[in-house]
Design an enzyme around this catalytic site. Structure first.
Site, PDB file in Angstrom:
ATOM      1  N   LYS A 140       0.953  -1.063   0.284  1.00 60.60           N
ATOM      2  CA  LYS A 140       0.155  -0.117   0.571  1.00 60.60           C
ATOM      3  C   LYS A 140       0.735   1.659   0.434  1.00 60.60           C
ATOM      4  O   LYS A 140       1.761   1.403   1.030  1.00 60.60           O
ATOM      5  CB  LYS A 140      -0.610  -0.012   1.724  1.00 60.60           C
ATOM      6  CG  LYS A 140      -1.559   0.890   1.399  1.00 60.60           C
ATOM      7  CD  LYS A 140      -3.781   0.661   1.317  1.00 60.60           C
ATOM      8  CE  LYS A 140      -4.306   2.005   0.477  1.00 60.60           C
ATOM      9  NZ  LYS A 140      -3.944   2.255  -0.713  1.00 60.60           N
ATOM     10  N   LYS A 176       4.822   2.187   9.038  1.00 59.56           N
ATOM     11  CA  LYS A 176       3.298   3.367   9.322  1.00 59.56           C
ATOM     12  C   LYS A 176       2.249   1.943   9.496  1.00 59.56           C
ATOM     13  O   LYS A 176       1.664   2.232  10.599  1.00 59.56           O
ATOM     14  CB  LYS A 176       3.697   4.036   7.773  1.00 59.56           C
ATOM     15  CG  LYS A 176       2.764   5.307   8.966  1.00 59.56           C
ATOM     16  CD  LYS A 176       2.369   5.612   7.266  1.00 59.56           C
ATOM     17  CE  LYS A 176       3.066   7.121   7.188  1.00 59.56           C
ATOM     18  NZ  LYS A 176       2.983   8.095   6.687  1.00 59.56           N
ATOM     19  N   LYS A 209       4.738   2.080  -2.921  1.00 60.64           N
ATOM     20  CA  LYS A 209       5.010   3.056  -3.444  1.00 60.64           C
ATOM     21  C   LYS A 209       5.422   3.389  -4.602  1.00 60.64           C
ATOM     22  O   LYS A 209       6.160   2.161  -5.120  1.00 60.64           O
ATOM     23  CB  LYS A 209       6.293   4.378  -2.932  1.00 60.64           C
ATOM     24  CG  LYS A 209       5.933   5.193  -2.751  1.00 60.64           C
ATOM     25  CD  LYS A 209       5.234   6.371  -1.794  1.00 60.64           C
ATOM     26  CE  LYS A 209       4.890   6.877  -1.616  1.00 60.64           C
ATOM     27  NZ  LYS A 209       3.984   7.786  -0.070  1.00 60.64           N
ATOM     28  N   THR A 235      -5.744  13.023   8.398  1.00 61.60           N
ATOM     29  CA  THR A 235      -4.148  12.966   8.540  1.00 61.60           C
ATOM     30  C   THR A 235      -4.211  14.103   9.844  1.00 61.60           C
ATOM     31  O   THR A 235      -3.443  13.853  11.101  1.00 61.60           O
ATOM     32  CB  THR A 235      -3.236  13.522   7.230  1.00 61.60           C
ATOM     33  OG1 THR A 235      -3.691  12.478   6.385  1.00 61.60           O
ATOM     34  CG2 THR A 235      -1.990  13.475   8.093  1.00 61.60           C
ATOM     35  N   ASN A 249      -3.218  20.301   3.294  1.00 60.54           N
ATOM     36  CA  ASN A 249      -3.880  19.437   4.131  1.00 60.54           C
ATOM     37  C   ASN A 249      -3.921  18.947   6.051  1.00 60.54           C
ATOM     38  O   ASN A 249      -4.499  18.868   6.481  1.00 60.54           O
ATOM     39  CB  ASN A 249      -3.678  18.168   3.475  1.00 60.54           C
ATOM     40  CG  ASN A 249      -5.040  16.927   3.600  1.00 60.54           C
ATOM     41  OD1 ASN A 249      -4.651  16.090   4.613  1.00 60.54           O
ATOM     42  ND2 ASN A 249      -6.551  17.301   3.207  1.00 60.54           N
ATOM     43  N   SER A 254      -7.224   5.110   4.771  1.00 56.77           N
ATOM     44  CA  SER A 254      -7.942   4.723   3.349  1.00 56.77           C
ATOM     45  C   SER A 254      -7.623   3.282   3.034  1.00 56.77           C
ATOM     46  O   SER A 254      -8.475   2.989   2.613  1.00 56.77           O
ATOM     47  CB  SER A 254      -5.961   4.715   2.939  1.00 56.77           C
ATOM     48  OG  SER A 254      -5.686   5.999   1.961  1.00 56.77           O
TER      49      SER A 254
END
Ligand code: NAD
Length: 432
Positions: A70, A94, A106, A190, A221, A362
């Protein structure tokens, strides 16, 4: 450049440091310090002027031990395979620290997206999917937006994936627009995750949130929602935020004697996070140099802009009142500054714990896609709070048990969970 170490070497060095403390087996280290799979490919795109351009694309799947890989796809002119490898490895830690059943990945394309028309961007997104379709998907690897990509681009990518696979597959990408498989609450996730972490840190340190003041770097954000959350969820005050002014090509700090009103500032901020100086001044805001945020008399610092902002030089300007450093951005603190925080006993919420709200939501988006049943914003944020609080507690307990800095404790929790999964899957000798 000779002598300079790149992001992937840094990521490997961080892993090696914790692997040593955990006394990990040499074979386990060899598995985890390298990506499991990596792809480099070329994407031909017919441009608006009729010419054919070829772009270089990447996808790195660092791990699939705890679940599908992911991580975001970046469109950046200076993208390199080593940057993508480092970011993929950090995604593994993470996901593990918040205990979601996903591993790290990624991707990227070497391109400056601001130089592309909307049409060209769409073709490039679809081209990336055409190259990767056999190796991504809800059970293999689930990309998301990142630097230079957005919800609309995830919508195009999901559409291309669905067309090529012959099945509507919203769970192949996350960060999609709400109404096209996206999740409520992703925008706030976040920044609010940063606030849930700060709330838990304050409990452990007996700090009253209502009498607390924070200074925030950035106003994108993460910073916008951290600023709103600090006031609305904790009852505290935000002394300032800052931003990069893309017109003046320099940064500014915006403060207000009564505390900043993030919703007002948002109404005068453009889509790139630049605040309108004239309108802010008219509303009573003081506009100072971009570095001013770091020396404010505050209890909490939230760097939420870019990396390496708290370094050997800037750390000297921090007020003696500071109690908590909550890293909203990725990598905002250099190792030299870390030493200062350790010495002063300032409480650190390390980046991959502090900003894990995004990837957690997500994951919730993928769960909702699989069920084809969507949750309210309240439900999403409630579940997020639970996950972040559990993650914070696990890291805090590890730091107490091993008497280590919170950054090392976060690595220990994450790496141990990945190693446990390797053991349970039978990759290592002996009974679980
Ligand atoms: P963004 O692009 O929305 O906003 C970045 C903000 O930083 C903008 O306001 C910009 O003006 C400001 N900025 C840039 N350079 C600056 C400087 N020198 N001084 C002051 N301000 C400056 O980005 P974002 O999504 O808010 O991400 C911020 C950080 O958080 C990044 O490190 C990112 O990797 C990390 N992060 C973001 C998410 C997410 O869900 N958005 C998740 C995890 C980590």
């Amino acid at each position: 450049m000779a002598g300079q170490i790149n992001a992937f070497q840094i990521a490997q060095a961080q892993f090696d440091h914790v692997a040593e403390q955990l006394k990990l087996d040499a074979g386990v280290r060899e598995v985890l310090r390298w990506p499991t799979r990596e792809f480099t490919f070329r994407i031909p795109v017919r441009m608006d002027d009729g010419s054919l351009n070829v772009f270089t694309g990447f996808r790195v799947q660092h791990s699939d031990v705890r679940g599908p890989s992911k991580g975001g796809i970046r469109f950046a002119a200076d993208e390199t395979l080593d940057t993508v490898r480092a970011l993929a490895m950090w995604m593994t830690w993470k996901c593990a620290v918040v205990d979601i059943p996903l591993s790290g990945g990624k991707g990227g394309i070497v391109v400056d997206p601001s130089k592309l028309s909307v049409n060209e961007k769409e073709h490039l997104c679809r081209g990336w999917v055409q190259q990767m379709i056999r190796n991504i998907g809800p059970r293999q690897d689930i990309p998301a937006p990142d630097v230079g990509t957005n919800a609309q681009m995830m919508g195009w990518m999901m559409d291309e994936y669905s067309k090529l696979s012959g099945e509507f597959t919203p769970g192949a990408f996350t960060g999609k627009p709400v109404g096209s498989g996206g999740s409520q609450g992703r925008t706030e996730a976040t920044g609010f995750g940063v606030i849930y972490n700060i709330r838990e840190a304050m409990k452990r340190r007996n700090i009253d949130p209502k009498n607390s003041v924070a200074a925030i770097q950035g106003f994108g954000n993460v910073a916008q929602h951290a600023a709103m959350g600090f006031v609305e969820l904790l009852g505290g005050k935000v002394a300032c935020v800052s931003c990069w002014d893309r017109n003046d090509k320099k940064s500014y700090t915006y403060s207000h004697k009564d505390g900043v009103d993030a919703k007002f500032l948002l109404s005068i901020t453009d889509q790139y996070g630049t605040i309108d100086k004239a309108k802010a001044t008219a509303a009573g805001y003081a506009v100072e140099d971009g570095d001013a945020w770091i020396s404010k008399e505050v209890d909490v610092l939230i760097p939420a802009a870019i990396e390496n902002q708290i370094n050997a030089e800037s750390v000297k300007k921090i007020s003696s009142r500071l109690k908590i450093l909550a890293e909203g951005a990725n990598g905002p603190t250099t190792p030299e500054a870390d030493e200062y925080f350790k010495e002063k006993g300032i409480f650190l919420v390390p980046d991959f714990l502090c900003n894990a709200g995004g990837v957690t939501t997500s994951y919730f988006e993928g769960v909702q896609n699989d069920m084809n049943f969507y949750w309210s914003k309240q439900e999403v944020l409630g579940r997020l709070d639970e996950k972040i609080t559990d993650a914070f507690n696990a890291v805090y307990e590890m730091s107490e048990k091993k008497k280590v800095y919170m950054r090392d404790a976060a690595y220990m929790v994450a790496i141990q969970r990945v190693v446990d999964a390797m053991q349970m899957r039978g990759w290592l000798q002996g009974d679980w």
